[in-house]
Design a protein around this motif. Structure first.
Motif, PDB file in Angstrom:
ATOM      1  N   ARG A 145     -10.766  12.273  -0.443  1.00  0.00           N
ATOM      2  CA  ARG A 145      -9.917  11.187   0.705  1.00  0.00           C
ATOM      3  C   ARG A 145     -11.010  10.927   1.815  1.00  0.00           C
ATOM      4  NH1 ARG A 145      -5.337  14.484   3.170  1.00  0.00           N
ATOM      5  NH2 ARG A 145      -5.382  12.328   4.422  1.00  0.00           N
ATOM      6  N   ALA A 146     -11.877  11.792   2.140  1.00  0.00           N
ATOM      7  CA  ALA A 146     -12.787  11.541   3.172  1.00  0.00           C
ATOM      8  C   ALA A 146     -13.767  10.279   2.716  1.00  0.00           C
ATOM      9  CB  ALA A 146     -13.530  12.561   3.415  1.00  0.00           C
ATOM     10  N   ARG A 147     -14.183  10.371   1.717  1.00  0.00           N
ATOM     11  CA  ARG A 147     -14.906   9.176   1.106  1.00  0.00           C
ATOM     12  C   ARG A 147     -13.977   7.977   1.090  1.00  0.00           C
ATOM     13  NH1 ARG A 147     -17.005  11.272  -2.849  1.00  0.00           N
ATOM     14  NH2 ARG A 147     -19.012  11.649  -2.033  1.00  0.00           N
ATOM     15  N   ASP A 148     -12.722   7.944   0.552  1.00  0.00           N
ATOM     16  CA  ASP A 148     -12.075   6.734   0.722  1.00  0.00           C
ATOM     17  C   ASP A 148     -11.728   6.190   2.167  1.00  0.00           C
ATOM     18  OD1 ASP A 148     -11.737   6.658  -2.089  1.00  0.00           O
ATOM     19  OD2 ASP A 148      -9.895   7.863  -2.073  1.00  0.00           O
ATOM     20  N   GLN A 149     -11.553   7.038   3.018  1.00  0.00           N
ATOM     21  CA  GLN A 149     -11.405   6.766   4.516  1.00  0.00           C
ATOM     22  C   GLN A 149     -12.506   6.175   4.943  1.00  0.00           C
ATOM     23  OE1 GLN A 149      -8.752   7.303   5.873  1.00  0.00           O
ATOM     24  NE2 GLN A 149      -9.227   6.974   8.329  1.00  0.00           N
ATOM     25  N   ALA A 150     -13.713   6.706   4.641  1.00  0.00           N
ATOM     26  CA  ALA A 150     -15.024   5.978   5.048  1.00  0.00           C
ATOM     27  C   ALA A 150     -15.056   4.674   4.537  1.00  0.00           C
ATOM     28  CB  ALA A 150     -16.363   6.752   4.714  1.00  0.00           C
ATOM     29  N   ARG A 151     -14.613   4.397   3.300  1.00  0.00           N
ATOM     30  CA  ARG A 151     -14.637   3.139   2.938  1.00  0.00           C
ATOM     31  C   ARG A 151     -13.476   2.074   3.502  1.00  0.00           C
ATOM     32  NH1 ARG A 151     -15.148   5.612  -3.215  1.00  0.00           N
ATOM     33  NH2 ARG A 151     -17.613   5.628  -3.151  1.00  0.00           N
ATOM     34  N   MET A 152     -12.465   2.578   3.815  1.00  0.00           N
ATOM     35  CA  MET A 152     -11.738   1.750   4.397  1.00  0.00           C
ATOM     36  C   MET A 152     -11.902   1.304   5.898  1.00  0.00           C
ATOM     37  SD  MET A 152      -7.706   2.895   5.796  1.00  0.00           S
ATOM     38  CE  MET A 152      -8.387   3.759   7.088  1.00  0.00           C
ATOM     39  N   LEU A 153     -12.545   2.340   6.549  1.00  0.00           N
ATOM     40  CA  LEU A 153     -13.266   1.996   8.134  1.00  0.00           C
ATOM     41  C   LEU A 153     -14.466   1.048   7.850  1.00  0.00           C
ATOM     42  CD1 LEU A 153     -13.251   5.963   9.194  1.00  0.00           C
ATOM     43  CD2 LEU A 153     -11.803   3.800  10.432  1.00  0.00           C
ATOM     44  N   ALA A 154     -15.228   1.116   6.749  1.00  0.00           N
ATOM     45  CA  ALA A 154     -16.225   0.060   6.809  1.00  0.00           C
ATOM     46  C   ALA A 154     -15.739  -1.167   6.456  1.00  0.00           C
ATOM     47  CB  ALA A 154     -17.020   0.597   5.449  1.00  0.00           C
ATOM     48  N   ASP A 155     -14.679  -1.385   5.693  1.00  0.00           N
ATOM     49  CA  ASP A 155     -13.898  -2.483   5.629  1.00  0.00           C
ATOM     50  C   ASP A 155     -13.287  -3.084   6.955  1.00  0.00           C
ATOM     51  OD1 ASP A 155     -14.558  -2.725   2.858  1.00  0.00           O
ATOM     52  OD2 ASP A 155     -12.700  -1.869   2.076  1.00  0.00           O
ATOM     53  N   GLN A 156     -12.754  -2.263   7.653  1.00  0.00           N
ATOM     54  CA  GLN A 156     -12.124  -2.593   8.843  1.00  0.00           C
ATOM     55  C   GLN A 156     -13.342  -3.064   9.749  1.00  0.00           C
ATOM     56  OE1 GLN A 156      -8.186   0.424   9.120  1.00  0.00           O
ATOM     57  NE2 GLN A 156      -9.901   0.458  10.585  1.00  0.00           N
ATOM     58  N   ALA A 157     -14.380  -2.449   9.866  1.00  0.00           N
ATOM     59  CA  ALA A 157     -15.484  -2.722  10.820  1.00  0.00           C
ATOM     60  C   ALA A 157     -15.943  -4.027  10.402  1.00  0.00           C
ATOM     61  CB  ALA A 157     -16.524  -1.735  10.685  1.00  0.00           C
TER      62      ALA A 157
END
Length: 298
Positions: free
Chosen positions: A260-272
């Motif tokens: 879940r942490a890795r998925d969250q990091a990827r989502m944040l990268a996309d948002q950035a």
């Protein structure tokens, strides 16, 4: 992408430029305080990704800032970052023996010298930013100093570090962890991205886009750091791993789990990346670095 230069090449080139500038700023002179300078150099000149300076240099390119001005500001943010690492490694803080694969400053010298070296690096950063060589416009220099002071102080990095120290004795939920990391890690990353806009006297819309990018990138960076503490190897990271779990500290990974942490990091990268939509191809390396952060191994 400009001249087909890869992100890895661009980051390496930026790191070399920053290393050269730091070496110049920390020149050795025959003086009674020579041990202090040696400790400052030990804590600053031993490599590292120079991630924050890279963000600053790339954000400055968006506004056609003079390379020499951008480099001085990039050196200043790295001086603050290195000071924070020296103090963070002290026995009263994280008590680390290794940094970037070398003995930490307090191990190479002693605790008192490490404290003074950190103090001196911090003050040197503001000396660099306030110098006319950084920018001819005094107002812009003041804006840089003000922004870095806010990012570094009690409502920024240092405040985050205080919360982090208390986290060993408290149960922190995901909201508290997010605030901690927005202060401790995120504020310097935010300054690094917005400094280019300050130097370029950019419009508010552009500055806010970089702020949004930096806020998502900062959290993404910290989640990746937490993942490295769980999954990384000391030979790759250049520092001890598994310390958060050993200290019983709550992290994004301990609360959400690895996947879940890795998925969250990827989502944040996309948002950035989405925040950079107003910029042209000059922002391509900033877009790439958001995804690089998720997959980094050190």
């Amino acid at each position: 992408m400009t001249d087909m230069l890869t992100l890895k090449d661009a980051m390496a080139a930026a790191a070399d430029k920053v290393e050269t500038e730091l070496d110049r700023l920390l020149a050795v002179h025959e003086a009674p305080e020579q041990q202090l300078i040696a400790a400052m150099r030990h804590g600053s000149l031993n490599g590292g990704k120079r991630f924050r300076p890279f963000l600053l240099l790339e954000s400055a390119k968006l506004f056609s800032v003079s390379p020499s001005s951008a480099l001085r500001a990039a050196a200043a943010i790295e001086l603050v970052h290195c000071y924070s690492l020296i103090h963070d490694d002290l026995p009263a803080m994280d008590d680390d023996d290794l940094r970037r694969g070398l003995p930490t400053v307090h191990k190479q010298f002693d605790d008192a010298t490490a404290i003074l070296a950190g103090d001196a690096l911090l003050t040197l950063a503001f000396e660099v930013l306030s110098h006319p060589d950084t920018h001819a416009n005094a107002r812009i220099r003041c804006d840089l100093v003000h922004a870095l002071a806010r990012a570094s102080g009690g409502h920024g990095m240092v405040g985050g570090q205080m919360i982090d120290l208390r986290a060993q004795d408290q149960e922190l939920d995901i909201h508290a962890i997010t605030r901690l990391q927005r202060l401790k890690t995120g504020r310097l990353i935010e300054f690094s991205c917005r400094a280019g806009a300050i130097l370029g006297n950019a419009q508010e819309k552009a500055s806010e886009a970089l702020r949004g990018y930096a806020q998502d990138l900062g959290l993404c960076f910290q989640i990746a750091d937490d993942l490295l503490d769980v999954e990384g190897r000391e030979a790759e990271t250049g520092k001890a791993v598994g310390k958060d779990a050993g200290a019983g500290k709550a992290t994004f990974v301990s609360i959400m789990g690895v996947e879940r942490a890795r998925d969250q990091a990827r989502m944040l990268a996309d948002q950035a990346v989405d925040h950079l939509a107003i910029f042209d191809e000059k922002a391509d390396f900033l877009r790439e670095v958001a995804r690089f952060v998720v997959d980094r191994r050190s």
